[in-house]
Design a protein around this motif. Structure first.
Motif, short mmCIF file in Angstrom:
data_model
loop_
_atom_site.label_atom_id
_atom_site.label_comp_id
_atom_site.label_asym_id
_atom_site.label_seq_id
_atom_site.Cartn_x
_atom_site.Cartn_y
_atom_site.Cartn_z
N THR A 2 -48.19 18.59 -48.18
CA THR A 2 -49.58 19.01 -48.03
C THR A 2 -50.26 19.02 -49.39
OG1 THR A 2 -48.96 20.42 -46.15
CG2 THR A 2 -51.10 20.83 -47.18
N PHE A 3 -51.38 18.31 -49.50
CA PHE A 3 -52.11 18.23 -50.76
C PHE A 3 -53.56 18.64 -50.50
CE2 PHE A 3 -54.68 15.34 -53.63
CZ PHE A 3 -54.62 16.19 -54.72
N THR A 4 -54.04 19.61 -51.29
CA THR A 4 -55.43 20.05 -51.20
C THR A 4 -56.11 19.85 -52.54
OG1 THR A 4 -54.90 21.73 -49.52
CG2 THR A 4 -56.95 22.02 -50.76
N TYR A 5 -57.23 19.12 -52.52
CA TYR A 5 -58.01 18.96 -53.76
C TYR A 5 -59.41 19.51 -53.54
CZ TYR A 5 -59.66 14.66 -51.42
OH TYR A 5 -60.18 13.75 -50.52
N ASN A 6 -59.94 20.14 -54.57
CA ASN A 6 -61.22 20.85 -54.49
C ASN A 6 -62.30 20.02 -55.16
OD1 ASN A 6 -63.24 22.70 -54.20
ND2 ASN A 6 -62.49 24.10 -55.80
N ILE A 7 -63.21 19.47 -54.36
CA ILE A 7 -64.27 18.61 -54.91
C ILE A 7 -65.30 19.42 -55.68
CG2 ILE A 7 -66.10 16.98 -54.23
CD1 ILE A 7 -64.40 15.84 -52.21
N ASN A 8 -65.24 20.75 -55.57
CA ASN A 8 -66.12 21.58 -56.39
C ASN A 8 -65.75 21.53 -57.87
OD1 ASN A 8 -67.58 22.38 -54.15
ND2 ASN A 8 -66.42 24.26 -53.85
N ASP A 9 -64.59 20.96 -58.18
CA ASP A 9 -64.18 20.79 -59.57
C ASP A 9 -65.00 19.64 -60.18
OD1 ASP A 9 -62.96 20.51 -61.99
OD2 ASP A 9 -60.91 20.35 -61.21
N THR A 10 -66.13 19.97 -60.78
CA THR A 10 -67.06 18.96 -61.28
C THR A 10 -66.51 18.17 -62.47
OG1 THR A 10 -68.13 20.65 -62.65
CG2 THR A 10 -69.07 20.24 -60.47
N ALA A 11 -65.52 18.73 -63.16
CA ALA A 11 -64.93 17.99 -64.27
C ALA A 11 -64.16 16.78 -63.76
CB ALA A 11 -64.01 18.91 -65.08
N VAL A 12 -63.59 16.87 -62.57
CA VAL A 12 -62.83 15.77 -61.98
C VAL A 12 -63.71 14.93 -61.06
CG1 VAL A 12 -60.82 15.15 -60.59
CG2 VAL A 12 -60.71 17.11 -62.13
N PHE A 13 -64.61 15.60 -60.32
CA PHE A 13 -65.45 14.91 -59.32
C PHE A 13 -66.93 15.12 -59.65
CE2 PHE A 13 -61.60 16.55 -57.23
CZ PHE A 13 -61.01 15.36 -56.84
N PRO A 14 -67.41 14.50 -60.72
CA PRO A 14 -68.83 14.65 -61.05
C PRO A 14 -69.72 13.98 -60.00
CG PRO A 14 -67.83 12.98 -62.45
CD PRO A 14 -66.71 13.62 -61.68
N ASP A 15 -70.84 14.68 -59.66
CA ASP A 15 -71.84 14.12 -58.75
C ASP A 15 -71.25 13.83 -57.37
OD1 ASP A 15 -74.47 13.34 -58.20
OD2 ASP A 15 -73.99 11.22 -58.51
N ALA A 16 -70.29 14.64 -56.90
CA ALA A 16 -69.70 14.43 -55.58
C ALA A 16 -70.66 14.88 -54.49
CB ALA A 16 -68.39 15.19 -55.47
N LYS A 17 -70.76 14.07 -53.44
CA LYS A 17 -71.66 14.38 -52.32
C LYS A 17 -71.08 15.49 -51.45
CE LYS A 17 -74.13 12.14 -48.51
NZ LYS A 17 -74.41 10.85 -47.83
N ARG A 18 -69.82 15.41 -51.18
CA ARG A 18 -69.16 16.42 -50.35
C ARG A 18 -68.69 17.57 -51.23
NH1 ARG A 18 -64.16 15.23 -46.12
NH2 ARG A 18 -63.79 17.39 -45.48
N LYS A 19 -68.68 18.76 -50.70
CA LYS A 19 -68.26 19.94 -51.46
C LYS A 19 -67.09 20.63 -50.76
CE LYS A 19 -71.62 19.30 -54.36
NZ LYS A 19 -71.34 18.78 -55.71
#
Length: 451
Positions: A139-156
């Motif tokens: 099981t892998f969970t990644y948090n798109i709220n991490d703006t350092a890794v996912f800048p300008d991400a549409k989904r949160k």
């Protein structure tokens, strides 16, 4: 309690297999050509400068019960606010925690869980049989709220993916080791592992000395070729001849497995059965459940009991038993519900989930067991049947870890056939005598004339 060690790895270090997954038969599709090219570009920019994580999970007596040391990275494709897609590399940072890691035992899976960065987590659970252990689900969970890794991400927010681990069974007290690289893709995520060392269900707190190597590490395996532009180009243009198709072999009857559940220190459910699935959703398919790789879970109660079987590959089966007329002086139990879940071996996604909660089979008096050696068929739905062989089940009131007196099914009771055959023969003989008598009388009357 777990101990962690994180340290940077040299840029030239080569990534390895997911926990227990070999190059032949990995947990999911391999990297595509574009993925390999992306890996190459990241590699030249120091992508494989990673952190090694060492986890030493201890039990209540402070003895090691689960040990792992590995390296991993994640490539994630995500959508931006401009509706285009970007590739992000999620690195395992030095700030790793281990909340939720558990030792496991004969009836409970072991769990290796780590958390890192801004709300990211990864875990794998291990199940065991009497002789082996193996990885089950990752099981892998990644948090798109991490703006350092996912800048300008549409989904949160967090996104979780679950994949089925195809780790081959490892002998208990052996250490699984795999130095070579492997990567696989599922739902826009590529997971990359290397330098893996793991042992679940450690006995007596001592890490085993014998190693079980992955196929990629064995001398007979083909060498792992690092991705290059030439390799990517060749892979996209070369067409290989299809392998000759072998004639399908008939599926034999399944092996009989012995399963049990405990409540505290006492055995509360016993089951002996061979299981075979008949799936006809797309095309007819027979699947034998392998008891050697099947783990057991479930629960016992006074009026309800559930037996859950996980074959460690792609099949989950659940049996629910109930006590009929629980308030009556004479009570009987029976099988009430069967649930079957079939998983995609590559990514762990659900292919089919079938349930039938209207059964009234395998009934016997409470305190006794039910037995049926002959093959029986349970109709789960129009596309799925479950066949049982050599069935012996007792879901309630087990004493001294042994089956109580068995009530046998009518299919096994050969003594009934003798009176049936004799009765049918006698009935036939009587019918023949009566018919002959009637014919004889008609012929005798035909010889006289009326005066």
């Amino acid at each position: 309690m777990a101990r962690f060690l994180s340290r940077p790895l040299a840029a030239a270090a080569r990534p390895s297999l997911p926990l227990g997954v070999s190059v032949a038969g990995s947990m999911g599709p391999r990297c595509s050509a574009s993925c390999l090219l992306f890996l190459l570009l990241l590699g030249t920019s120091g992508f494989f400068q990673s952190y090694a994580v060492e986890v030493d999970v201890k039990d209540a007596s402070d003895a090691t019960c689960l040990y792992a040391k590995w390296m991993m990275r994640f490539l994630i494709k995500y959508e931006t606010n401009n509706s285009d897609y970007k590739n992000a590399a999620l690195n395992l940072s030095s700030g790793v925690t281990h909340n939720g890691s558990v030792c496991g035992n004969d009836t409970q899976a072991a769990l290796l869980a780590v958390q890192f960065g801004e709300g990211h987590s990864w875990s794998i659970n291990f199940t065991k049989t009497n002789e082996t252990y193996q990885g089950d689900f990752i099981t892998f969970t990644y948090n798109i709220n991490d703006t350092a890794v996912f800048p300008d991400a549409k989904r949160k927010g967090p996104i979780t993916i679950v994949v089925k681990d195809t780790m081959r069974p490892v002998q208990l007290n052996n250490v699984f080791v795999c130095h070579n690289t492997d990567s696989f893709e599922a739902e826009n995520v590529t997971q990359i592992f290397w330098n893996v060392t793991v042992q679940a269900f450690v006995e007596n707190g001592t890490i085993g000395k014998k190693e079980s190597r992955c196929r990629a590490d064995t001398p007979t395996s083909a060498p792992t070729v690092p991705p290059t532009i030439a390799n990517v180009t060749t892979a996209s243009t070369t067409t290989s001849s299809p392998a000759p198709t072998a004639a399908p072999k008939p599926v034999e009857n399944p092996d009989t497995g012995n399963y049990s559940l405990k409540s505290g220190n006492k055995t509360c459910l016993l089951a002996t059965v061979g299981l075979q699935l008949n799936v006809s959703q797309d095309k007819p398919l027979l699947i034998n459940v392998n008891p050697k790789t099947t783990s057991v879970d479930g629960a016992c109660g006074n009026t309800t009991a559930t037996l859950k079987l996980n074959d460690g590959n792609s099949t989950l089966i659940s049996f629910t038993f109930v006590v009929r007329n629980a308030s009556a002086s004479i009570q009987k139990f029976h099988l009430k519900e069967v649930n079957v879940t079939l998983l995609n071996r590559l990514n762990g996604s659900v292919i089919s989930n079938a349930d039938n909660n209207n059964f009234s089979k395998w009934d016997a008096f409470l305190g006794s067991s039910y037995m049926c050696r002959k093959e029986q068929t349970l109709e789960i739905n129009e596309n799925l049947q479950l066949h049982t062989f050599n069935l012996w089940i007792q879901p309630f009131l087990v004493k001294a870890n042994k089956f109580s007196t068995a009530e046998e099914c009518s299919l096994d009771d050969d003594s009934i056939l003798i009176p049936i055959v004799v009765g049918a023969a006698l009935a036939g003989l009587i019918a023949i005598i009566v018919l002959a008598y009637l014919i004889g009388r008609r012929k005798s009357y035909a010889g006289y004339q009326t005066l």
